[in-house]
Design an enzyme around this catalytic site. Structure first.
Site, PDB file in Angstrom:
ATOM      1  N   HIS A 102       5.732   3.193  19.344  1.00  0.00           N
ATOM      2  CA  HIS A 102       4.720   3.572  18.345  1.00  0.00           C
ATOM      3  C   HIS A 102       4.927   5.019  17.855  1.00  0.00           C
ATOM      4  CE1 HIS A 102       0.428   2.415  16.897  1.00  0.00           C
ATOM      5  NE2 HIS A 102       1.016   3.213  16.030  1.00  0.00           N
ATOM      6  N   GLY A 110       0.856  -1.191   0.000  1.00  0.00           N
ATOM      7  CA  GLY A 110       0.000   0.000   0.000  1.00  0.00           C
ATOM      8  C   GLY A 110       0.889   1.237   0.000  1.00  0.00           C
ATOM      9  N   ARG A 111       0.329   2.353   0.444  1.00  0.00           N
ATOM     10  CA  ARG A 111       1.087   3.614   0.381  1.00  0.00           C
ATOM     11  C   ARG A 111       2.416   3.519   1.120  1.00  0.00           C
ATOM     12  NH1 ARG A 111      -3.928   4.709   2.204  1.00  0.00           N
ATOM     13  NH2 ARG A 111      -5.354   5.904   0.900  1.00  0.00           N
ATOM     14  N   ILE A 112       2.358   2.996   2.358  1.00  0.00           N
ATOM     15  CA  ILE A 112       3.588   2.979   3.166  1.00  0.00           C
ATOM     16  C   ILE A 112       4.573   1.944   2.620  1.00  0.00           C
ATOM     17  CG2 ILE A 112       4.531   2.649   5.494  1.00  0.00           C
ATOM     18  CD1 ILE A 112       1.790   3.665   6.578  1.00  0.00           C
ATOM     19  N   GLU A 127      -0.132  -3.031  23.393  1.00  0.00           N
ATOM     20  CA  GLU A 127       0.437  -1.722  23.735  1.00  0.00           C
ATOM     21  C   GLU A 127      -0.275  -1.123  24.929  1.00  0.00           C
ATOM     22  OE1 GLU A 127       0.644   0.872  20.352  1.00  0.00           O
ATOM     23  OE2 GLU A 127       1.522  -0.692  19.102  1.00  0.00           O
ATOM     24  N   GLY A 186       5.745   5.846  14.553  1.00  0.00           N
ATOM     25  CA  GLY A 186       5.735   5.928  13.084  1.00  0.00           C
ATOM     26  C   GLY A 186       5.353   7.295  12.535  1.00  0.00           C
ATOM     27  N   THR A 228       1.759  -8.958  -1.995  1.00  0.00           N
ATOM     28  CA  THR A 228       0.598  -8.101  -1.834  1.00  0.00           C
ATOM     29  C   THR A 228      -0.648  -8.836  -2.322  1.00  0.00           C
ATOM     30  OG1 THR A 228      -0.448  -6.172  -2.850  1.00  0.00           O
ATOM     31  CG2 THR A 228       1.468  -7.011  -3.974  1.00  0.00           C
ATOM     32  N   ALA A 287       3.650  -1.724  11.349  1.00  0.00           N
ATOM     33  CA  ALA A 287       2.239  -1.774  10.931  1.00  0.00           C
ATOM     34  C   ALA A 287       1.327  -1.834  12.162  1.00  0.00           C
ATOM     35  CB  ALA A 287       2.019  -2.961  10.008  1.00  0.00           C
ATOM     36  N   ARG A 288       1.082  -3.018  12.651  1.00  0.00           N
ATOM     37  CA  ARG A 288       0.293  -3.213  13.865  1.00  0.00           C
ATOM     38  C   ARG A 288       0.821  -4.440  14.595  1.00  0.00           C
ATOM     39  NH1 ARG A 288      -1.118   1.228  13.924  1.00  0.00           N
ATOM     40  NH2 ARG A 288      -3.209   2.111  13.871  1.00  0.00           N
TER      41      ARG A 288
HETATM   42  C1  DGY Z   1      -1.891   5.198  12.502  1.00  0.00           C
HETATM   43  O1  DGY Z   1      -2.135   6.236  11.903  1.00  0.00           O
HETATM   44  O2  DGY Z   1      -2.545   4.173  12.324  1.00  0.00           O
HETATM   45  C2  DGY Z   1      -0.783   5.219  13.496  1.00  0.00           C
HETATM   46  O3  DGY Z   1      -0.385   3.954  13.857  1.00  0.00           O
HETATM   47  C3  DGY Z   1      -1.219   5.991  14.720  1.00  0.00           C
HETATM   48  O4  DGY Z   1      -2.466   5.566  15.080  1.00  0.00           O
END
Ligand code: DGY
Length: 317
Positions: A283, A153-155, A265, A285, A175, A235-236
């Site tokens: 966190h 994706g974008r990132i 978290e 990013g 992907t 990411a997560r």
């Molecule tokens: C996002 O934009 O999802 C970042 O992780 C902060 O929430």
């Protein structure tokens, strides 16, 4: 009235104040589940963040007043989107504006792990540095290595550009939409996640957290990575089985990890905290002044559009 669940950059708070009656959270801590329920009964809109776990009970409760939830962030896995749709509550997010900074942080983590920056900083601050020597803290060069990007994706695309054009990395990606995006002709598509894991020296995760990607990187997948490879997650936390990651590091299967996000978290797996070959960030990013202001302005634009009766630019539900 808009209930704002966390403190925001000053410029954003001022801009919100120009347009709405606001209810601020006292202190800068997440709302409790009861406070969230109350916010949904008393406010017309909630401006929330990743630290607000907004479940179906908020959307489905009797006497709910909220009509729109503007999330300050791109990830929306903390929001019960199906329940929002069922209740007719609109949800928006803040894509695009955090792409470049999050991609920078992924590269920062790759470099920090490969060049042993965390270890070196801890040694120096701990008063254990005895001076320069030819064999001290030798790491590995990022340039020329193969990067495996999970999620283009974008990132993911912004990371691919930095890695290839900036560091001369060979980039392989996996992907769901098996098509190389325009301008990324140097990215090779892997036919499967396993194929990517078998090739990459560094694996960087850029997929959203969904039921399909929950613990996508479990014990089996970590075992399929190249021995000594590095895992980076901006990411997560849900995408990685943290206990399995600790085990893979302990056995030497992985050579290191760079993490910005965690399963629970702000808790971090104790096995991770103890390791020198892991770089851990809280966190961060999207944590630049530029991006956090842009995220706030984007959330404001979504709220303004909603209350003007036009389509918010970033509707996700
Ligand atoms: C996002 O934009 O999802 C970042 O992780 C902060 O929430």
């Amino acid at each position: 009235m808009v209930w704002v669940t966390r403190r925001l950059p000053k410029s954003v708070e001022r801009a919100l104040e120009e347009h709405f009656t606001l209810r601020w959270q006292r202190g800068d801590v997440p709302l409790t589940p009861d406070e969230l329920l109350r916010a949904f009964r008393e406010a017309d809109a909630v401006l929330c963040t990743v630290t607000d776990r907004i479940g179906a009970e908020c959307f489905a409760q009797p006497h709910r007043r909220v009509e729109v939830v503007a999330n300050f962030g791109v990830g929306v896995n903390h929001l019960a989107l199906d329940a929002a749709r069922a209740a007719g509550v609109m949800v928006t997010n803040t894509p695009d504006v955090l792409t470049e900074d999050t991609a920078d942080l992924a590269l920062l983590l790759m470099l920090a792990v490969l060049r042993r920056a965390g270890e070196g900083e801890r040694e120096l601050r701990g008063g254990r540095w005895t001076g320069w020597r030819p064999t001290h803290l030798l790491g590995a060069r990022l340039g020329g290595k193969t990067l495996g990007i999970v999620g283009l994706g974008r990132i993911g695309r912004a990371v691919a550009r930095r890695a290839h054009l900036g560091f001369g990395m060979h980039v392989v990606a996996w992907t769901r939409t098996p098509r190389v995006p325009d301008g990324l002709g140097y990215v090779e598509l892997a036919p499967s996640l396993d194929a990517l894991l078998a090739r990459a020296d560094v694996v960087s995760l850029h997929c959203p957290a969904t039921p399909d990607t929950q613990r996508l990187m479990g014990a089996d997948q970590l075992a399929r990575m190249r021995r000594g490879a590095v895992l980076v997650n901006t990411a997560r936390g849900d995408v990685v089985d943290e206990a399995a990651l600790v085990a893979a590091l302990e056995s030497g299967q992985l050579g290191g990890a760079g993490l910005d996000v965690y399963e629970r978290e702000p808790e971090v797996h104790p096995g991770m905290l103890a390791r020198e070959d892991v770089v851990l960030l809280p966190h961060l990013g999207s944590a630049t002044v530029e991006t956090r202001e842009a995220m706030g302005m984007r959330a404001l634009a979504n709220l303004l559009a909603f209350f003007d009766g036009t389509d918010p630019p970033d509707r996700v539900a």
